[in-house]
Write an enzyme that holds these catalytic residues in place. Sequence first.
Site, PDB file in Angstrom:
ATOM      1  N   GLY A  71      17.946  39.544  -2.191  1.00  0.00           N
ATOM      2  CA  GLY A  71      17.484  39.189  -0.854  1.00  0.00           C
ATOM      3  C   GLY A  71      16.532  38.000  -0.847  1.00  0.00           C
ATOM      4  O   GLY A  71      16.609  37.138   0.026  1.00  0.00           O
ATOM      5  N   ASN A 153      10.392  46.119   6.928  1.00  0.00           N
ATOM      6  CA  ASN A 153      10.470  46.993   5.746  1.00  0.00           C
ATOM      7  C   ASN A 153       9.291  47.954   5.635  1.00  0.00           C
ATOM      8  O   ASN A 153       9.372  48.943   4.918  1.00  0.00           O
ATOM      9  CB  ASN A 153      10.572  46.149   4.467  1.00  0.00           C
ATOM     10  N   CYS A 329       6.767  45.263  -2.970  1.00  0.00           N
ATOM     11  CA  CYS A 329       6.634  44.008  -3.693  1.00  0.00           C
ATOM     12  C   CYS A 329       5.182  43.616  -3.845  1.00  0.00           C
ATOM     13  O   CYS A 329       4.845  42.774  -4.656  1.00  0.00           O
ATOM     14  CB  CYS A 329       7.417  42.925  -2.975  1.00  0.00           C
TER      15      CYS A 329
HETATM   16  C1  LIG Z   1      12.967  42.838   4.351  1.00  0.00           C
HETATM   17  C2  LIG Z   1      13.100  42.423   2.922  1.00  0.00           C
HETATM   18  N1  LIG Z   1      13.452  41.161   2.635  1.00  0.00           N
HETATM   19  C3  LIG Z   1      13.611  40.738   1.377  1.00  0.00           C
HETATM   20  C4  LIG Z   1      13.388  41.581   0.313  1.00  0.00           C
HETATM   21  C5  LIG Z   1      13.583  41.090  -1.070  1.00  0.00           C
HETATM   22  O1  LIG Z   1      14.834  41.508  -1.556  1.00  0.00           O
HETATM   23  P1  LIG Z   1      15.155  41.482  -3.136  1.00  0.00           P
HETATM   24  O2  LIG Z   1      14.323  42.540  -3.764  1.00  0.00           O
HETATM   25  O3  LIG Z   1      16.638  41.793  -3.208  1.00  0.00           O
HETATM   26  O4  LIG Z   1      14.859  40.117  -3.629  1.00  0.00           O
HETATM   27  C6  LIG Z   1      12.993  42.908   0.555  1.00  0.00           C
HETATM   28  C7  LIG Z   1      12.679  43.843  -0.558  1.00  0.00           C
HETATM   29  O5  LIG Z   1      11.788  44.673  -0.467  1.00  0.00           O
HETATM   30  C8  LIG Z   1      12.858  43.338   1.895  1.00  0.00           C
HETATM   31  O6  LIG Z   1      12.500  44.590   2.196  1.00  0.00           O
END
Ligand SMILES: Cc1ncc(COP(=O)(O)O)c(C=O)c1O
Length: 384
Positions: A71, A153, A329
């Site tokens: 993502g 999220n 994250c």
């Molecule tokens: C809304 C949102 N965007 C982007 C990401 C990042 O995705 P990835 O872990 O696949 O890089 C996340 C991961 O927590 C997310 O929740």
Amino acid sequence: MKKVYLDNAATTPLDKEVLDAMLPFMTEHFGNPSSIHGFGRQTRAAIEGARKIVAKLLNVSPSEIFFTSGGTEADNMAIHCSVNDLGVTHLITSPIEHHAVLHTCEALAASGKVKLDYVKLTPNGHIDLAHLEGLLAANKSSKSLVTLMHANNEIGNLLPLKKTSEICAKYNAVFHSDTVQTMAHYAMDLKDLGVHFVNAGAHKFHGPKGVGFIYVSSDVKIHPIIHGGSQERNMRGGTENLYGIIGLAKAMEIAYRDMKEHQEHVQGIKTYMIEQLEKNIPGISFNGDVKGSSLYTVLNVCFPPTDNAEMLLFNLDIAGIAASGGSACTSGSNVGSHVLKGICSDMNRPSIRFSFSKYNTKEEIDYVVAKLKEIFTVKKTQTA
Ligand SMILES: Cc1ncc(COP(=O)(O)O)c(C=O)c1O
């Protein structure tokens, strides 16, 4: 010890059916998809098959799907390519986006390449669409990119995608929606929605980590940000994550096959947890529009004030319960959640995000609520 995993917005466990689909591509089918011999042709065909599956489920052309490392890369791609290739000089986002979007926008603004505006939020944490329209109207002379996530999220609030894309279309703005939390959780007809970019990370829907995709509407023409070989039709250099891509497509197929059942089950778990928390823990409330337009996998709970707020997640962990204090994250950093700050949640009260999957049960919720009740009852006695 009992283990309860309620951190599915951070990542989900791999589905066994997905693993089974991936395994042959880790063993006997190992050819480099760019090789012209039989080994390579076989894996190339498998990747193109996976692309067709994803495209069909989203009602788009396979030529509009590009596999990425996840993502984050896809968010970066949508925003950077809009600026590099589509003449965008004005970005509109919100203060509660994922850092993959926020930090990308901020870096571009700091470099002086774009002007950055933040759209206001309504009192329950939704995007103020009237303000979005106002920002677009006030910047008619620039080409704008609107980048707003489909579901938040941390708090789960949902953006009305079609309504937002109609506003963007009125002002000829490019529209990117980060759909990482909603892809394969809701059926999406991307042609009908009118978005230019959406993205996904397979690990959010029981697929493998380190693989995702971006949908790029054929209405926009962009160039690569990762240069190298001619993979992904010259859009992204680098040998493909073959078994990841196979797993992503399988996970998506399963999600669409079982979607109704999955939605009902997970929404049932969330509703049950809300009821049990309200019944057992006085003074509890919820962050976001929890009983309104809200992602069924996420529940952000605001607990009563306690002296040991910072011990709450730790105490749950001791009891074998995995949840999150905000976005996964950033867990491990001391910085409070920018989302909870953005929606003006009471920062003196501890908040925990519980997020659910098809594997969770009501019995697990009973266990978690009983532990929370214990923690809050003990705290009360201690402070009395
Ligand atoms: C809304 C949102 N965007 C982007 C990401 C990042 O995705 P990835 O872990 O696949 O890089 C996340 C991961 O927590 C997310 O929740």
